[in-house]
Design a protein around this motif. Structure first.
Motif, PDB file in Angstrom:
ATOM      1  N   GLU A  54       0.824  -1.209   0.000  1.00 54.22           N
ATOM      2  CA  GLU A  54       0.000   0.000   0.000  1.00 54.22           C
ATOM      3  C   GLU A  54       0.857   1.256   0.000  1.00 54.22           C
ATOM      4  O   GLU A  54       0.552   2.229  -0.676  1.00 54.22           O
ATOM      5  N   THR A  55       1.897   1.210   0.803  1.00 51.91           N
ATOM      6  CA  THR A  55       2.696   2.425   0.951  1.00 51.91           C
ATOM      7  C   THR A  55       3.668   2.598  -0.206  1.00 51.91           C
ATOM      8  O   THR A  55       4.189   3.684  -0.414  1.00 51.91           O
ATOM      9  N   LYS A  56       3.907   1.493  -0.972  1.00 49.28           N
ATOM     10  CA  LYS A  56       4.910   1.530  -2.038  1.00 49.28           C
ATOM     11  C   LYS A  56       4.634   2.654  -3.045  1.00 49.28           C
ATOM     12  O   LYS A  56       5.527   3.398  -3.420  1.00 49.28           O
ATOM     13  N   SER A  57       3.377   2.768  -3.435  1.00 47.12           N
ATOM     14  CA  SER A  57       3.084   3.820  -4.400  1.00 47.12           C
ATOM     15  C   SER A  57       2.953   5.184  -3.721  1.00 47.12           C
ATOM     16  O   SER A  57       2.724   6.186  -4.386  1.00 47.12           O
ATOM     17  N   GLY A  58       3.078   5.189  -2.397  1.00 46.94           N
ATOM     18  CA  GLY A  58       3.118   6.454  -1.681  1.00 46.94           C
ATOM     19  C   GLY A  58       1.800   7.198  -1.690  1.00 46.94           C
ATOM     20  O   GLY A  58       0.774   6.680  -2.119  1.00 46.94           O
ATOM     21  N   ALA A  59       1.865   8.434  -1.214  1.00 45.35           N
ATOM     22  CA  ALA A  59       0.674   9.267  -1.199  1.00 45.35           C
ATOM     23  C   ALA A  59       1.002  10.576  -1.890  1.00 45.35           C
ATOM     24  O   ALA A  59       2.157  11.001  -1.920  1.00 45.35           O
ATOM     25  N   ASP A  60      -0.011  11.201  -2.465  1.00 47.88           N
ATOM     26  CA  ASP A  60       0.203  12.526  -3.050  1.00 47.88           C
ATOM     27  C   ASP A  60       0.298  13.567  -1.947  1.00 47.88           C
ATOM     28  O   ASP A  60       1.031  14.540  -2.048  1.00 47.88           O
ATOM     29  N   THR A  61      -0.516  13.350  -0.920  1.00 45.20           N
ATOM     30  CA  THR A  61      -0.544  14.290   0.210  1.00 45.20           C
ATOM     31  C   THR A  61      -0.677  13.495   1.501  1.00 45.20           C
ATOM     32  O   THR A  61      -1.438  12.525   1.551  1.00 45.20           O
ATOM     33  N   ILE A  62       0.037  13.910   2.526  1.00 47.09           N
ATOM     34  CA  ILE A  62      -0.231  13.364   3.855  1.00 47.09           C
ATOM     35  C   ILE A  62      -0.442  14.522   4.815  1.00 47.09           C
ATOM     36  O   ILE A  62       0.165  15.595   4.662  1.00 47.09           O
ATOM     37  N   ILE A  63      -1.316  14.304   5.757  1.00 43.69           N
ATOM     38  CA  ILE A  63      -1.528  15.290   6.824  1.00 43.69           C
ATOM     39  C   ILE A  63      -1.060  14.624   8.112  1.00 43.69           C
ATOM     40  O   ILE A  63      -1.535  13.528   8.442  1.00 43.69           O
ATOM     41  N   LEU A  64      -0.120  15.244   8.797  1.00 40.87           N
ATOM     42  CA  LEU A  64       0.433  14.675  10.027  1.00 40.87           C
ATOM     43  C   LEU A  64       0.135  15.580  11.220  1.00 40.87           C
ATOM     44  O   LEU A  64      -0.205  16.754  11.043  1.00 40.87           O
ATOM     45  N   HIS A  65       0.290  15.045  12.403  1.00 35.10           N
ATOM     46  CA  HIS A  65       0.184  15.791  13.666  1.00 35.10           C
ATOM     47  C   HIS A  65      -1.155  16.516  13.818  1.00 35.10           C
ATOM     48  O   HIS A  65      -1.202  17.598  14.403  1.00 35.10           O
ATOM     49  N   GLY A  66      -2.208  15.957  13.273  1.00 30.75           N
ATOM     50  CA  GLY A  66      -3.511  16.601  13.421  1.00 30.75           C
ATOM     51  C   GLY A  66      -4.320  15.930  14.523  1.00 30.75           C
ATOM     52  O   GLY A  66      -3.884  14.964  15.153  1.00 30.75           O
ATOM     53  N   ARG A  67      -5.488  16.468  14.751  1.00 34.48           N
ATOM     54  CA  ARG A  67      -6.464  15.762  15.585  1.00 34.48           C
ATOM     55  C   ARG A  67      -7.630  15.490  14.651  1.00 34.48           C
ATOM     56  O   ARG A  67      -8.455  16.352  14.389  1.00 34.48           O
ATOM     57  N   VAL A  68      -7.615  14.274  14.121  1.00 36.61           N
ATOM     58  CA  VAL A  68      -8.517  13.938  13.028  1.00 36.61           C
ATOM     59  C   VAL A  68      -9.804  13.328  13.579  1.00 36.61           C
ATOM     60  O   VAL A  68      -9.784  12.257  14.190  1.00 36.61           O
ATOM     61  N   TYR A  69     -10.907  14.033  13.393  1.00 34.43           N
ATOM     62  CA  TYR A  69     -12.225  13.513  13.796  1.00 34.43           C
ATOM     63  C   TYR A  69     -12.826  12.856  12.559  1.00 34.43           C
ATOM     64  O   TYR A  69     -13.184  13.522  11.599  1.00 34.43           O
ATOM     65  N   THR A  70     -12.915  11.531  12.582  1.00 36.60           N
ATOM     66  CA  THR A  70     -13.194  10.799  11.340  1.00 36.60           C
ATOM     67  C   THR A  70     -14.674  10.565  11.055  1.00 36.60           C
ATOM     68  O   THR A  70     -15.062  10.377   9.911  1.00 36.60           O
ATOM     69  N   LEU A  71     -15.494  10.462  12.104  1.00 39.14           N
ATOM     70  CA  LEU A  71     -16.884   9.994  12.016  1.00 39.14           C
ATOM     71  C   LEU A  71     -16.968   8.524  11.612  1.00 39.14           C
ATOM     72  O   LEU A  71     -18.027   8.036  11.236  1.00 39.14           O
ATOM     73  N   LYS A 106       3.333  15.703  -0.831  1.00 37.89           N
ATOM     74  CA  LYS A 106       3.108  17.002  -0.166  1.00 37.89           C
ATOM     75  C   LYS A 106       2.748  16.702   1.292  1.00 37.89           C
ATOM     76  O   LYS A 106       1.869  15.876   1.551  1.00 37.89           O
ATOM     77  N   VAL A 107       3.435  17.367   2.204  1.00 38.46           N
ATOM     78  CA  VAL A 107       3.181  17.108   3.627  1.00 38.46           C
ATOM     79  C   VAL A 107       2.520  18.335   4.246  1.00 38.46           C
ATOM     80  O   VAL A 107       3.046  19.448   4.164  1.00 38.46           O
ATOM     81  N   ILE A 108       1.349  18.112   4.825  1.00 42.61           N
ATOM     82  CA  ILE A 108       0.652  19.206   5.513  1.00 42.61           C
ATOM     83  C   ILE A 108       0.776  18.965   7.012  1.00 42.61           C
ATOM     84  O   ILE A 108       0.446  17.879   7.500  1.00 42.61           O
ATOM     85  N   ASP A 109       1.255  19.963   7.717  1.00 39.46           N
ATOM     86  CA  ASP A 109       1.395  19.851   9.165  1.00 39.46           C
ATOM     87  C   ASP A 109       0.062  20.238   9.818  1.00 39.46           C
ATOM     88  O   ASP A 109      -0.350  21.389   9.767  1.00 39.46           O
TER      89      ASP A 109
END
Ligand SMILES: [Zn+2]
Length: 598
Positions: A54-71, A106-109
């Protein structure tokens, strides 16, 4: 979602040992042992392969260090997520999502900020709202002189003789009459037409020049489903035009050009994204403009997803309606533009006594409002469109309006034997107690606009005064509908009120104004928790548009439509929810809005 559910250990184990036992009793344990060992290695290899693969093809964008409310009830909170193309490919902690980081990612903090699904506005009039951004805005005007001041200001910036157009006045500023008068506009503009839409879009205010252009005299009859308000002594039009009477003047206002409309739409998209909207359900006015939305999409300028309903005029379903609906459905049915819905309107609004009631209005026993549709014709139209698989929206505000819509949907289900069509009633400002459980029973969605229940003077002095205490005790009863097994979903009705969803969210939670009045709340039994209110604008809103499988929560496989915002609304005083600012809006994996604030 359920990665482990398709594993078939049980089946393979039970097949093989059966023959092993028969043939090689002596080696049973050995064989079985080897086999189990083999299985163990296979399983381990698969489990380990899953991530690298899954990770091999990587991601276009990742968001790290957030507080993610997923529902996502299985993983309500997370730290980070990964996006590839327009989808979410993983949700988890920073370490798990780091693995998706490749050289081009692209990494979004997230910087500890709240990350949540983008808002779905279930009831909007987008073109009207977009055009209103360039017109005179009367929202929040205190009184008539405040309106005059703004009007004079606007006119000086728009000199000439063109129509002066604006919207947003409310009924309460006109005292007991609760209706505007042309004289206030004539004082300033005797020769230039002025035409101002009430905040709810149900009553308009014209000056004498505008009435003259439209040829409205004391002899002009009221149109069907509309009222020219008249001076009781002289029979002269006062300038207030209710419901369909608006068209008498409206048809003389020059239509904006195609370029003006496109420019307005672009401004509207920007405004919606800035406020955290990622999808809207258009409840009328946008269907004739489909080609413009398509043009924006072709140019790659679409940054908001549209579910656009056809507006069905009374008195009955015609073949030209069916043709228009069916040909649009063939063309527009993807995640950006979808036209699988039809909107009806069975009554008006309570402020102008046009909402259809079972009993007379409290302030005037001669009025009960009336239905815009003959119930038999409404039922026939609903049944035919339901049979075609369309989702139906019906504007119904008074108790009789709501009952008529429920009856129509029940009738359609009975004769078509359809299931899970999720027909909707829009607004439901008051309701008969006996109709509350019918939403759950019939699978009808309550599409409501929290900010319409905003308990300011307009709601308390005009709405509640007209409705009376009994009906006011059943004002905007989303919680009662949910407690009885029904679904609610939220929207704004922009440009009737702002499309800013934080205002609506706060109202749904507090049932108070932003100043905290009334102290006890307006029908406080209907208060929701923050989580319940958020769900009404996200996952349940996606459900209300029949898209909960691909939108509405932050889960692997769903569309990457999300926002990063300035404060964690789950941890603050609910009276401060409306102060929330959107920092980043992502639609289909693309950043479509980024605030300057950090
Ligand atoms: Zn509306």
């Amino acid at each position: 979602m359920t990665a482990g559910s398709n594993r078939s250990h049980g089946g393979r184990l039970s097949n093989l040992p059966a023959s092993a036992v028969m043939q090689r009793v002596v080696n049973l344990w050995l064989d079985l042992g080897f086999f189990l060992l083999f299985l163990f290695f296979c399983a381990a290899a698969t489990a380990h392969a899953q991530n690298p693969k899954e990770t091999k093809s990587g991601a276009d964008t990742i968001i790290l260090h957030g507080r993610v409310y997923t529902l996502n009830p299985k993983q309500a909170w997370a730290q980070a997520l990964a996006i590839r193309a327009d989808r979410i490919v993983a949700v988890g902690d920073d370490a798990a999502i780091e693995k998706f980081r490749h050289p081009g990612t692209k990494v979004i903090d997230g910087a500890g900020q709240l990350v949540m699904p983008g808002f779905v506005d279930c009831h909007i009039h987008f073109m009207d709202g977009a055009l209103s951004l360039g017109r005179l805005n009367l929202e929040g005007a205190k009184d008539v002189s405040d309106i005059q001041l703004r009007l004079r200001d606007y006119a000086s910036q728009h000199p000439g003789t063109d129509w002066l157009l604006g919207r947003g006045w409310d009924y309460a500023m006109f005292g007991a009459a609760a209706l505007p008068d042309k004289k206030y506009l004539d004082e300033l503009f005797p020769d230039r037409p002025v035409y101002l839409e009430g905040y709810d879009g149900h009553t308009y205010w014209a000056n004498s020049k505008a009435l003259a252009i439209a040829g409205i005299t004391r002899d002009t009859p009221d149109p069907a489903n509309g009222i020219i308000v008249r001076d009781p002594a002289t029979r002269e039009a006062t300038g207030a035009l209710k419901e369909a009477a608006h068209e008498l003047v409206g048809r003389f206002i020059p239509e904006p050009t195609r370029a003006e409309k496109l420019a307005a739409l672009r401004a509207g998209l920007k405004w919606a994204n800035e406020n955290g909207l990622t999808r809207v359900h258009s409840a009328g006015g946008d269907f004739p403009e489909l080609e413009l939305y398509d043009e924006l999409r072709r140019h790659g300028d679409m940054t908001l997803r549209f579910y656009i309903a056809y507006f069905m005029d009374p008195p009955e379903l015609r073949s030209k309606d069916v043709e228009a609906i069916e040909s649009a459905r063939k063309k527009y049915h993807d995640a950006w533009i979808d036209t699988d819905a039809v909107k009806f309107m069975v009554d008006g609004v309570i402020e102008s006594h046009t909402a259809a009631m079972l009993d007379p209005y409290s302030d005037d026993a001669s009025l009960k409002g009336k239905l815009f549709w003959d119930p038999a014709k409404y039922n026939a139209a609903v049944a035919e469109l339901d049979k075609r698989g369309l989702q139906l929206f019906t504007h119904a505000i008074g108790e009789l309006g709501v009952r008529t819509a429920l009856d129509g949907y029940q009738h359609a289900e009975e004769i078509n034997h359809t299931r899970d069509r999720r027909p909707r009633i829009e607004h439901i400002e008051t309701i008969s107690s006996s109709d509350i459980p019918r939403f759950g029973k019939l699978g009808v969605i309550a599409s409501m606009q929290p900010l319409h229940s905003y308990p300011n003077v307009d709601t308390l002095d005009v709405w509640a005064h007209n409705a009376g205490p009994g009906r006011a005790s059943r004002a905007w009863v989303w919680k009662s509908i949910a407690d009885a097994g029904g679904h609610y979903a939220f929207g704004s009705d922009w440009p009737v009120v702002t499309l800013n969803p934080w205002y609506g969210l706060q109202t749904a939670v507090t049932r108070q104004t932003r100043e905290g009045t009334p102290e006890a709340g307006f029908v406080p039994s209907q208060r929701l928790t923050v989580a319940q209110a958020v769900q009404g604008y996200t996952l349940d809103a996606a459900f209300a548009g029949r898209r909960e499988m691909t939108e509405g929560s932050l889960e692997k496989g769903k569309l990457a439509d999300l926002i990063i915002v300035s404060q964690n609304i789950f941890e603050i005083d609910p009276h401060k929810i409306s102060e929330t600012k959107v920092h980043t809006t992502i639609v289909g994996g693309q950043v479509v809005y980024q605030s300057d604030a950090k």
